[in-house]
Design a protein around this motif. Sequence first.
Motif, mmCIF file in Angstrom:
data_model
loop_
_atom_site.group_PDB
_atom_site.id
_atom_site.type_symbol
_atom_site.label_atom_id
_atom_site.label_comp_id
_atom_site.label_asym_id
_atom_site.label_seq_id
_atom_site.Cartn_x
_atom_site.Cartn_y
_atom_site.Cartn_z
ATOM 1 N N TYR A 33 0.854 -1.184 0.000
ATOM 2 C CA TYR A 33 0.000 0.000 0.000
ATOM 3 C C TYR A 33 0.890 1.234 0.000
ATOM 4 N N ARG A 34 0.290 2.379 -0.282
ATOM 5 C CA ARG A 34 1.017 3.647 -0.251
ATOM 6 C C ARG A 34 0.402 4.525 0.829
ATOM 7 N N PHE A 35 1.195 5.458 1.338
ATOM 8 C CA PHE A 35 0.724 6.356 2.395
ATOM 9 C C PHE A 35 1.526 7.645 2.343
ATOM 10 N N LEU A 36 0.987 8.675 2.964
ATOM 11 C CA LEU A 36 1.684 9.955 3.066
ATOM 12 C C LEU A 36 2.505 9.964 4.347
ATOM 13 N N ALA A 37 3.794 10.243 4.201
ATOM 14 C CA ALA A 37 4.670 10.361 5.364
ATOM 15 C C ALA A 37 4.400 11.699 6.052
ATOM 16 N N ALA A 38 4.940 11.883 7.236
ATOM 17 C CA ALA A 38 4.728 13.110 8.003
ATOM 18 C C ALA A 38 5.200 14.351 7.238
ATOM 19 N N PRO A 69 -5.636 8.227 5.636
ATOM 20 C CA PRO A 69 -5.571 6.795 5.354
ATOM 21 C C PRO A 69 -4.534 6.447 4.279
ATOM 22 N N ALA A 70 -4.109 5.216 4.306
ATOM 23 C CA ALA A 70 -3.271 4.684 3.231
ATOM 24 C C ALA A 70 -4.151 4.544 1.989
ATOM 25 N N PHE A 71 -3.530 4.289 0.846
ATOM 26 C CA PHE A 71 -4.296 4.204 -0.391
ATOM 27 C C PHE A 71 -3.594 3.259 -1.367
ATOM 28 N N ALA A 72 -4.278 2.963 -2.464
ATOM 29 C CA ALA A 72 -3.757 2.119 -3.546
ATOM 30 C C ALA A 72 -3.237 0.762 -3.061
ATOM 31 N N PRO A 73 -4.057 -0.009 -2.338
ATOM 32 C CA PRO A 73 -3.588 -1.323 -1.888
ATOM 33 C C PRO A 73 -3.392 -2.273 -3.069
ATOM 34 N N HIS A 74 -2.440 -3.175 -2.914
ATOM 35 C CA HIS A 74 -2.183 -4.195 -3.931
ATOM 36 C C HIS A 74 -2.051 -5.543 -3.230
ATOM 37 N N THR A 85 -11.677 0.833 6.066
ATOM 38 C CA THR A 85 -11.383 2.259 6.164
ATOM 39 C C THR A 85 -10.931 2.671 7.558
ATOM 40 N N GLY A 86 -11.231 1.876 8.565
ATOM 41 C CA GLY A 86 -10.852 2.199 9.936
ATOM 42 C C GLY A 86 -9.806 1.255 10.487
ATOM 43 N N PRO A 87 -9.179 1.628 11.601
ATOM 44 C CA PRO A 87 -8.245 0.722 12.264
ATOM 45 C C PRO A 87 -8.993 -0.460 12.883
ATOM 46 N N ASN A 88 -8.287 -1.515 13.176
ATOM 47 C CA ASN A 88 -8.846 -2.700 13.830
ATOM 48 C C ASN A 88 -9.993 -3.325 13.047
ATOM 49 N N CYS A 89 -9.888 -3.270 11.718
ATOM 50 C CA CYS A 89 -10.874 -3.871 10.809
ATOM 51 C C CYS A 89 -12.287 -3.364 11.091
ATOM 52 N N THR A 104 -6.911 1.543 -7.259
ATOM 53 C CA THR A 104 -6.770 2.975 -7.505
ATOM 54 C C THR A 104 -6.379 3.722 -6.237
ATOM 55 N N ASP A 105 -5.832 4.918 -6.421
ATOM 56 C CA ASP A 105 -5.480 5.764 -5.275
ATOM 57 C C ASP A 105 -6.711 6.179 -4.475
ATOM 58 N N LEU A 106 -7.898 6.050 -5.069
ATOM 59 C CA LEU A 106 -9.131 6.447 -4.384
ATOM 60 C C LEU A 106 -9.574 5.441 -3.333
ATOM 61 N N LEU A 107 -9.045 4.204 -3.398
ATOM 62 C CA LEU A 107 -9.400 3.188 -2.394
ATOM 63 C C LEU A 107 -8.486 3.383 -1.194
ATOM 64 N N THR A 108 -9.070 3.807 -0.073
ATOM 65 C CA THR A 108 -8.289 4.090 1.127
ATOM 66 C C THR A 108 -8.494 2.998 2.169
ATOM 67 N N LEU A 109 -7.525 2.876 3.062
ATOM 68 C CA LEU A 109 -7.586 1.829 4.082
ATOM 69 C C LEU A 109 -6.733 2.197 5.282
ATOM 70 N N ARG A 110 -7.069 1.571 6.416
ATOM 71 C CA ARG A 110 -6.266 1.673 7.642
ATOM 72 C C ARG A 110 -5.954 0.294 8.216
ATOM 73 N N SER A 111 -6.663 -0.729 7.729
ATOM 74 C CA SER A 111 -6.405 -2.086 8.212
ATOM 75 C C SER A 111 -6.786 -3.094 7.150
ATOM 76 N N VAL A 112 -6.317 -4.323 7.321
ATOM 77 C CA VAL A 112 -6.561 -5.382 6.337
ATOM 78 C C VAL A 112 -6.691 -6.723 7.046
ATOM 79 N N LEU A 113 -7.508 -7.588 6.465
ATOM 80 C CA LEU A 113 -7.720 -8.948 6.972
ATOM 81 C C LEU A 113 -7.586 -9.889 5.785
ATOM 82 N N LEU A 114 -6.627 -10.810 5.833
ATOM 83 C CA LEU A 114 -6.427 -11.795 4.775
ATOM 84 C C LEU A 114 -7.274 -13.012 5.065
ATOM 85 N N LEU A 115 -8.008 -13.473 4.035
ATOM 86 C CA LEU A 115 -8.923 -14.609 4.178
ATOM 87 C C LEU A 115 -8.507 -15.719 3.219
ATOM 88 N N PRO A 116 -8.360 -16.947 3.698
ATOM 89 C CA PRO A 116 -7.958 -18.042 2.830
ATOM 90 C C PRO A 116 -8.953 -18.277 1.704
#
Length: 117
Positions: A33-38, A69-74, A85-89, A104-116
């Motif tokens: 993912y990408r994010f803006l640094a301080a 939020p972070a953006f452009a997840p891959h 979009t929020g922390p802690n799923c 796309t850069d428009l998809l923002t995120l703060r957390s992720v859950l991987l599912l088999p």
Amino acid sequence: MRIRHTVAAVCGALALTAVLAAPADAAAGDFSYRFLAANGDVRSATLQDPLTETCVTLPEVADPGTSVPAFAPHNDTGDYALVFTGPNCTGESWLLRPHGRPATDLLTLRSVLLLPV
């Protein structure tokens, strides 16, 4: 009769405990993912072989009060990735396919859950 119900309840509780206590497997591949640094620079981060069925709050954007939020997840793992979009799923979520294209850069995120798969 009560003993039978008690034994059934205990067996059910033990089975549930065993399922919840089972160790999570790692998803083979990378989730990035990408994010803006301080300082305002755009940076990239990668979770290598992240654990499945374990919510991961992205450390760079964990606090909604101090970061955007972070953006452009891959999702380049073999598992589905549910991004939130929020922390802690928490918050809104979107499902990303295994080995999919970068979002796309428009998809923002703060957390992720991987599912088999």
